[in-house]
Write a protein that holds these residues in place. Structure first.
Motif, short mmCIF file in Angstrom:
data_model
loop_
_atom_site.label_atom_id
_atom_site.label_comp_id
_atom_site.label_asym_id
_atom_site.label_seq_id
_atom_site.Cartn_x
_atom_site.Cartn_y
_atom_site.Cartn_z
N THR A 133 1.03 -1.31 0.09
CA THR A 133 -0.06 0.05 -0.04
C THR A 133 1.07 1.09 0.00
O THR A 133 1.93 1.21 0.46
CB THR A 133 -0.92 0.05 1.14
N PRO A 134 0.27 2.46 -0.52
CA PRO A 134 1.19 3.71 -0.28
C PRO A 134 1.63 3.75 1.20
O PRO A 134 0.85 3.14 2.03
CB PRO A 134 0.25 4.71 -0.52
N LEU A 135 2.67 4.55 1.52
CA LEU A 135 2.90 4.86 2.92
C LEU A 135 1.81 5.53 3.65
O LEU A 135 1.16 6.23 3.24
CB LEU A 135 4.40 5.66 2.91
N THR A 136 1.63 5.23 5.05
CA THR A 136 0.86 5.67 5.85
C THR A 136 0.93 7.15 6.05
O THR A 136 1.97 7.73 5.48
CB THR A 136 0.85 5.22 7.16
N ALA A 154 9.03 7.05 -0.75
CA ALA A 154 7.78 7.39 -1.53
C ALA A 154 7.74 7.55 -2.97
O ALA A 154 6.70 7.43 -3.70
CB ALA A 154 7.69 8.93 -0.83
N SER A 155 8.90 7.12 -3.44
CA SER A 155 9.40 7.19 -4.96
C SER A 155 9.22 5.61 -5.35
O SER A 155 9.27 5.48 -6.60
CB SER A 155 10.45 7.70 -5.16
N ILE A 156 8.85 4.83 -4.51
CA ILE A 156 8.91 3.39 -5.17
C ILE A 156 7.46 3.03 -5.24
O ILE A 156 6.30 3.25 -4.52
CB ILE A 156 9.32 2.27 -3.83
N ASP A 165 16.88 2.97 3.09
CA ASP A 165 16.88 3.00 1.71
C ASP A 165 16.15 1.92 1.04
O ASP A 165 15.82 0.90 1.77
CB ASP A 165 18.39 2.53 1.56
N ALA A 166 15.99 2.24 -0.30
CA ALA A 166 15.29 1.49 -1.30
C ALA A 166 15.62 1.47 -2.68
O ALA A 166 16.31 2.65 -2.83
CB ALA A 166 13.65 1.39 -0.98
N GLN A 167 15.48 0.41 -3.47
CA GLN A 167 15.54 0.55 -4.95
C GLN A 167 14.66 -0.14 -5.50
O GLN A 167 14.37 -1.18 -5.07
CB GLN A 167 17.06 -0.06 -5.18
N PRO A 168 13.94 0.28 -6.63
CA PRO A 168 12.85 -0.58 -7.22
C PRO A 168 13.59 -1.49 -8.48
O PRO A 168 14.97 -1.19 -8.61
CB PRO A 168 12.19 0.66 -8.08
#
Length: 278
Positions: free
Chosen positions: A136-139, A167-169, A187-190
């Motif tokens: 889901t989108p971030l809360t 938020a960009s994922i 951190d995160a990477q699509p």
């Protein structure tokens, strides 16, 4: 990254300058980090993670610097660039760490120059790499992320410094996420592990400072998620991701120092009562 200490050459002399520069480079050379099966490309002050490891995502950069000054809730770090790097103190506070001017510090940045984490030299980072998809989108407030993983659905708290990255994922797209020692996503990477590894091989912009420090006068709260400020006599609005600590204690007309992330969002607010004038 090659660091040229020209000031030593011009003010002290070539022989002494070369010796001093060599000593400083050796002093700031970080210990080899724990990287699992990944590959680390080393420079004098920078190490690039070219393949995903047990503790870092591909494309992360470990930059070695020295703490110059601590003012309020920010640290100013010399990384050998003309501009210092400003990082929030909160990650250290969350882990019960303390730093002081003169300390050597290893800062982890992602491929977009956003702060991921920082540690002392020789300190092993106990990060966790998670592969999955945002359910889901971030809360509200971008505080939590619900991720569908091969082991089931899990909910993580999102660190303040990583909210713009998370938020960009896109929802439902395979991605890799990185959690720090406190369990917060940093951190995160699509694209999953293979795509992240390919991205790490692409061109990376030089480090310009993961965060920017902006001195201004607070003029009041603007529309949702914005602050009204005056900078050099010119009024404008800057964005922030709520909740923003200390916002309810700042009064219009008060001088402030804002810490901005790489996308221009306000991460921290400091005030003259905790930041001395130079």
């Amino acid at each position: 990254m090659k660091i040229v200490h020209s000031a030593f050459v011009f003010t002290i002399g070539f022989t002494v300058g070369l010796s001093a520069a060599t000593t400083m480079a050796a002093d700031l050379q970080p210990d080899s980090p724990t990287t699992g099966a990944g590959t680390v490309q080393s420079g004098s002050r920078e190490q690039v993670i070219s393949q995903q490891t047990e503790t870092n995502l591909a494309g992360n950069r470990l930059v070695t610097g020295r703490v110059k000054e601590i003012r309020g809730n920010q640290m100013e770090v010399d990384i050998g660039n003309p501009k210092s790097l400003y990082i929030p103190l909160k990650p250290a506070a969350d882990k019960g760490q303390t730093f002081k001017p003169g300390d050597i510090i290893i800062i982890t940045l992602n491929d977009n120059n956003a702060l991921v984490d920082y540690h002392r030299p020789g300190e092993t980072s106990h990060h966790q790499v998670i592969e999955g998809k945002l359910q889901t989108p971030l809360t509200v407030g971008l505080d939590k992320a619900v991720i569908v993983t091969p082991e089931g659905t899990k909910t993580f708290v999102v660190a303040e410094r990583a909210k713009s990255t998370l938020a960009s994922i896109p929802i439902g797209v395979s991605a890799v996420f990185l959690a720090d020692e406190t369990g917060q996503l940093v951190d995160a990477q699509p694209g999953g592990l293979s795509a992240a590894a390919d991205a790490a091989k692409s061109h990376r912009a030089p480090i310009k400072g993961a965060h920017e420090q902006l001195r201004a006068v607070f003029r009041g709260a603007g529309p949702e998620g914005r602050l009204k400020i005056s900078e050099g006599g010119r009024e404008r609005e800057v964005q922030f991701r709520p909740p923003l600590e200390k916002l309810d204690r700042i009064k219009p007309g008060q001088e402030v120092v804002l810490l901005l992330d790489e996308q221009g969002y306000v991460l921290e607010i400091a005030t003259p009562d905790v930041i001395p004038v130079r």
